[in-house]
Design a protein around this motif. Structure first.
Motif, PDB file in Angstrom:
ATOM      1  N   ALA A 149       3.742  15.144   1.077  1.00 47.15           N
ATOM      2  CA  ALA A 149       5.213  15.275   1.372  1.00 47.15           C
ATOM      3  C   ALA A 149       6.108  14.756   0.357  1.00 47.15           C
ATOM      4  CB  ALA A 149       5.567  14.806   2.735  1.00 47.15           C
ATOM      5  N   PHE A 150       7.139  15.267  -0.030  1.00 47.29           N
ATOM      6  CA  PHE A 150       8.041  14.880  -0.946  1.00 47.29           C
ATOM      7  C   PHE A 150       8.532  13.441  -1.016  1.00 47.29           C
ATOM      8  CE2 PHE A 150      12.298  14.838  -3.101  1.00 47.29           C
ATOM      9  CZ  PHE A 150      11.923  14.940  -4.222  1.00 47.29           C
ATOM     10  N   VAL A 151       8.664  13.007   0.216  1.00 50.07           N
ATOM     11  CA  VAL A 151       9.176  11.709   0.769  1.00 50.07           C
ATOM     12  C   VAL A 151       8.209  11.161   1.803  1.00 50.07           C
ATOM     13  CG1 VAL A 151      11.517  11.877  -0.192  1.00 50.07           C
ATOM     14  CG2 VAL A 151      10.931  12.200   2.164  1.00 50.07           C
ATOM     15  N   ASN A 152       8.208   9.892   1.968  1.00 53.54           N
ATOM     16  CA  ASN A 152       7.405   9.271   3.258  1.00 53.54           C
ATOM     17  C   ASN A 152       8.657   9.154   4.331  1.00 53.54           C
ATOM     18  OD1 ASN A 152       6.868   7.179   5.032  1.00 53.54           O
ATOM     19  ND2 ASN A 152       5.590   5.988   3.445  1.00 53.54           N
ATOM     20  N   TRP A 153       7.974  10.008   5.213  1.00 53.53           N
ATOM     21  CA  TRP A 153       9.077  10.222   6.445  1.00 53.53           C
ATOM     22  C   TRP A 153       9.531   9.135   7.161  1.00 53.53           C
ATOM     23  CZ3 TRP A 153      11.973  14.253   6.280  1.00 53.53           C
ATOM     24  CH2 TRP A 153      11.555  15.365   5.527  1.00 53.53           C
ATOM     25  N   LYS A 154       8.572   8.126   7.296  1.00 52.42           N
ATOM     26  CA  LYS A 154       8.927   7.134   7.913  1.00 52.42           C
ATOM     27  C   LYS A 154       9.828   6.108   7.137  1.00 52.42           C
ATOM     28  CE  LYS A 154       6.607   2.652   9.641  1.00 52.42           C
ATOM     29  NZ  LYS A 154       5.379   1.952   9.805  1.00 52.42           N
ATOM     30  N   GLU A 155       9.812   6.019   5.909  1.00 48.46           N
ATOM     31  CA  GLU A 155      10.928   5.502   5.220  1.00 48.46           C
ATOM     32  C   GLU A 155      12.234   6.306   5.426  1.00 48.46           C
ATOM     33  OE1 GLU A 155       8.840   3.064   1.408  1.00 48.46           O
ATOM     34  OE2 GLU A 155       9.640   5.186   1.104  1.00 48.46           O
ATOM     35  N   ALA A 156      12.307   7.624   5.111  1.00 47.53           N
ATOM     36  CA  ALA A 156      13.200   8.668   5.505  1.00 47.53           C
ATOM     37  C   ALA A 156      13.885   8.289   6.686  1.00 47.53           C
ATOM     38  CB  ALA A 156      12.760  10.048   5.215  1.00 47.53           C
TER      39      ALA A 156
ATOM     40  N   GLN B  18       0.762  -1.217   0.105  1.00 50.52           N
ATOM     41  CA  GLN B  18      -0.194   0.194  -0.054  1.00 50.52           C
ATOM     42  C   GLN B  18       0.710   1.249   0.166  1.00 50.52           C
ATOM     43  OE1 GLN B  18      -3.268  -0.380  -0.387  1.00 50.52           O
ATOM     44  NE2 GLN B  18      -3.005  -2.598  -0.290  1.00 50.52           N
ATOM     45  N   ARG B  19       1.983   1.012  -0.178  1.00 49.26           N
ATOM     46  CA  ARG B  19       3.004   2.311  -0.095  1.00 49.26           C
ATOM     47  C   ARG B  19       2.711   3.336  -1.294  1.00 49.26           C
ATOM     48  NH1 ARG B  19       8.462  -0.317  -1.733  1.00 49.26           N
ATOM     49  NH2 ARG B  19       9.008   0.420   0.008  1.00 49.26           N
ATOM     50  N   ASP B  20       3.184   4.484  -1.217  1.00 45.52           N
ATOM     51  CA  ASP B  20       2.930   5.581  -2.153  1.00 45.52           C
ATOM     52  C   ASP B  20       4.269   5.426  -2.896  1.00 45.52           C
ATOM     53  OD1 ASP B  20       3.114   7.682  -3.717  1.00 45.52           O
ATOM     54  OD2 ASP B  20       1.840   9.152  -2.238  1.00 45.52           O
ATOM     55  N   TRP B  21       4.241   4.898  -4.114  1.00 46.75           N
ATOM     56  CA  TRP B  21       5.440   4.714  -5.015  1.00 46.75           C
ATOM     57  C   TRP B  21       6.185   6.011  -5.348  1.00 46.75           C
ATOM     58  CZ3 TRP B  21       9.206   1.382  -5.676  1.00 46.75           C
ATOM     59  CH2 TRP B  21       9.155   0.027  -5.241  1.00 46.75           C
ATOM     60  N   SER B  22       5.463   7.229  -5.580  1.00 41.34           N
ATOM     61  CA  SER B  22       6.124   8.452  -5.877  1.00 41.34           C
ATOM     62  C   SER B  22       6.938   8.997  -4.890  1.00 41.34           C
ATOM     63  CB  SER B  22       4.882   9.432  -6.148  1.00 41.34           C
ATOM     64  OG  SER B  22       4.097   9.655  -5.086  1.00 41.34           O
ATOM     65  N   GLN B  23       6.553   8.794  -3.467  1.00 39.54           N
ATOM     66  CA  GLN B  23       7.383   8.931  -2.526  1.00 39.54           C
ATOM     67  C   GLN B  23       8.465   8.497  -2.414  1.00 39.54           C
ATOM     68  OE1 GLN B  23       4.597   9.055   0.784  1.00 39.54           O
ATOM     69  NE2 GLN B  23       4.269  11.283   0.830  1.00 39.54           N
ATOM     70  N   THR B  24       8.217   6.967  -2.624  1.00 37.65           N
ATOM     71  CA  THR B  24       9.650   6.130  -2.505  1.00 37.65           C
ATOM     72  C   THR B  24      10.669   6.313  -3.675  1.00 37.65           C
ATOM     73  OG1 THR B  24       8.160   4.262  -1.592  1.00 37.65           O
ATOM     74  CG2 THR B  24      10.172   3.706  -2.539  1.00 37.65           C
ATOM     75  N   LEU B  25      10.063   6.613  -4.801  1.00 31.68           N
ATOM     76  CA  LEU B  25      10.947   7.057  -5.949  1.00 31.68           C
ATOM     77  C   LEU B  25      11.899   8.098  -5.695  1.00 31.68           C
ATOM     78  CD1 LEU B  25       8.645   5.723  -8.925  1.00 31.68           C
ATOM     79  CD2 LEU B  25      10.915   4.892  -8.076  1.00 31.68           C
TER      80      LEU B  25
END
Length: 514
Positions: free
Chosen positions: A206-213, A49-56
């Motif tokens: 947000a530009f990135v997923n802060w949990k992933e960041a 269910q991730r937002d791939w645009s933020q991951t990319l």
């Protein structure tokens, strides 16, 4: 000037070009590892269910980070390390620039690589790396034969071509795939056109997923320490000059030969099953608070992987002891087989066993750890990195190049202990015991011991000063022992055989789908 002889095996022990090419390779591997390792581990851990645009978007940050590391490490290589005499090794500065550029170029393909890995495009990875190696080898051979006076330009341009082909393979494959509506629908890709793989900025999120960041930052701190443990002996050799060029040349050859199995088998297994565990398990929960069917699958796979690692590593260790001298004699002649080479190779065979177990254990550990556990593990890595560097320096000063391998064995032993402790605690409140995969059947262990004894006697009697007829007899003895050992494993380790058959069937089905 560099001659053909300096590129041949006979020149390995004293060739400045060989040594400086190794330093440039270390520059490249360090830049790439520090820039992307943390991002790969964090971005391959997300759920469906991730937002791939933020991951990319997060993955594209590897490029400026790679530029930073390339500039910083390039300055270190040119200003702080000893620069070779331009009359002896020409174009060293240009080599540093081109190897740094190749590292940045490879990072341009990182979003494509992660997307492909997350969707299990195994065949693409094999194809891309194979084509890149072939193109690099062909260009190197051509330039060595026709323009040997180019010196380090040869290796630098070949490395640049390698990264360019690698990135282009992923880009072209995904472009072709996205232009095929049936394939896109069947594989449920998160993007529909290639432009969606580029960085995107929107006001709605947000530009990135802060949990992933944040998870990336935890792995980023760890990547410094892991790089020291991975390439520690090369840093000691490069910065402290504890070995002369001859010993470094022999060590480099043995290290390259001994690590073939790790690169060809263990590393792909670790990368593939890290993705598997990261997708099946949730990071913030232990085994008792996850879906029990997912925990059961993960435990069964981990047990089989540990069994496979022990079996493969033990086979290499047992038979490697008796055939190290013969292998080096065939590869490089008496110069390798009569010196420190056999001792180094036998030590490396033991190291391969530890390497195999550590790879499997850590791929599960890093996939299942929470962010807080990763941060705590970093302190352990810090202590381990410091002790490894000190131990490597002391052991090398005491017993030569074999000290590097002994230090690596110590390093792997501690890392295995840490990972097994985590796995034990993780499954403690569940009925699953995947660490049982570390135990082989008594019958199989007996066959290993018998094979080791028989091949050891065969080496003493037949190898390596009794002509080719005796060597062939020694090989025949080893072949028979290996056949008996593998046959015994087939009949005693039935769960592992079933697991391998299942995985082989799935890989064939995946190849047909892609």
């Amino acid at each position: 000037m560099m001659s053909l002889e300096s590129l041949s095996f006979s020149g390995v022990s004293s060739s400045p070009d060989k040594q400086d090419n190794k330093q440039l390779t270390l520059l490249y591997s360090t830049t790439v590892f520090l820039a992307r390792e943390a991002f790969r581990r964090a971005c391959l851990s997300g759920g469906a269910q991730r937002d791939w645009s933020q991951t990319l978007n997060l993955l594209w940050l590897t490029v400026p980070l790679g530029v930073f590391w390339s500039l910083l490490l390039g300055w270190v290589w040119l200003q702080l390390l000893e620069v070779p005499d331009p009359d002896v090794v020409p174009h060293y500065g240009a080599g540093v620039v081109l190897f740094g550029l190749s590292a940045v170029l490879e990072l341009l393909g990182e979003p494509f690589w992660v997307l492909a890995q997350a969707h299990m495009f195994v065949k693409l990875k094999v194809l891309a790396e194979s084509m890149a190696v072939i193109f690099r080898s062909v260009l190197t051979a051509f330039l060595v034969l026709w323009l040997p006076h180019w010196g380090l330009y040869i290796f630098s341009l070949a490395q640049l071509l390698y990264t360019a082909v690698l990135v282009l393979c992923y880009v072209i494959y995904l472009i072709k795939l996205l232009h095929s509506p049936e394939s896109t629908k069947q594989l449920t890709l998160p993007v529909s056109r290639i432009s969606q793989l580029l960085p995107t900025i929107t006001r709605s999120r947000a530009f990135v997923n802060w949990k992933e960041a944040k998870l990336t930052w935890s792995f980023f701190k760890q990547s410094f320490l892991k790089q020291i443990l991975t390439e520690g002996e090369r840093y000691v050799m490069t910065f402290l000059n504890v070995l002369n060029f001859g010993d470094q040349g022999v060590y480099d050859i043995v290290n390259n030969l001994g690590s073939l199995v790790a690169r060809l088998i263990f590393q792909p297994v670790e990368e593939s099953f890290y993705i598997f565990f990261a997708k099946v398990l949730e990071r913030e929960k232990d085994a008792a608070h996850q879906k029990q069917e997912d925990v059961a699958v993960a435990a069964a796979v981990l047990e089989s992987l540990l069994k496979l690692a022990v079996l493969t590593g033990l086979t290499i260790t047992v038979f490697g002891f008796a055939y190290s001298q013969l292998a080096l004699d065939i590869y490089g002649g008496a110069m390798l087989s009569s010196g420190s080479g056999p001792v180094l190779m036998r030590s490396y065979c033991l190291y391969v066993l530890l390497l195999a177990v550590n790879g499997v254990a850590e791929c599960f550990t890093f996939a299942a750890m929470s962010k807080e556990e990763v941060d705590r593990y970093n302190f352990t890595m810090l202590a381990l990195s410091s002790s490894f560097l000190v131990l490597a320096y002391l052991l090398t000063s005491w017993c030569g190049s074999v000290g590097f391998i002994l230090a690596n064995c110590f390093n792997m032993g501690i890392r295995i202990t840490q990972s097994l402790h985590f796995i034990h605690n993780y499954f403690q409140r569940s009925p699953h015991r995947p660490l049982a995969g570390l135990r082989l059947s008594p019958v199989l262990l007996g066959v290993f011991a018998l094979s080791g004894g028989v091949t050891g006697v065969s080496e003493a009697v037949l190898c390596c000063d009794h002509g080719w007829s005796a060597r062939l007899a020694h090989i025949a003895v080893g072949t028979i022992c290996l056949g008996v050992t593998l046959g015994t494993a087939f009949f005693t380790e039935t769960k592992l055989v079933h697991f391998l058959r299942t995985q082989f069937g799935r890989s064939r089905l995946s190849d047909k789908m892609t």
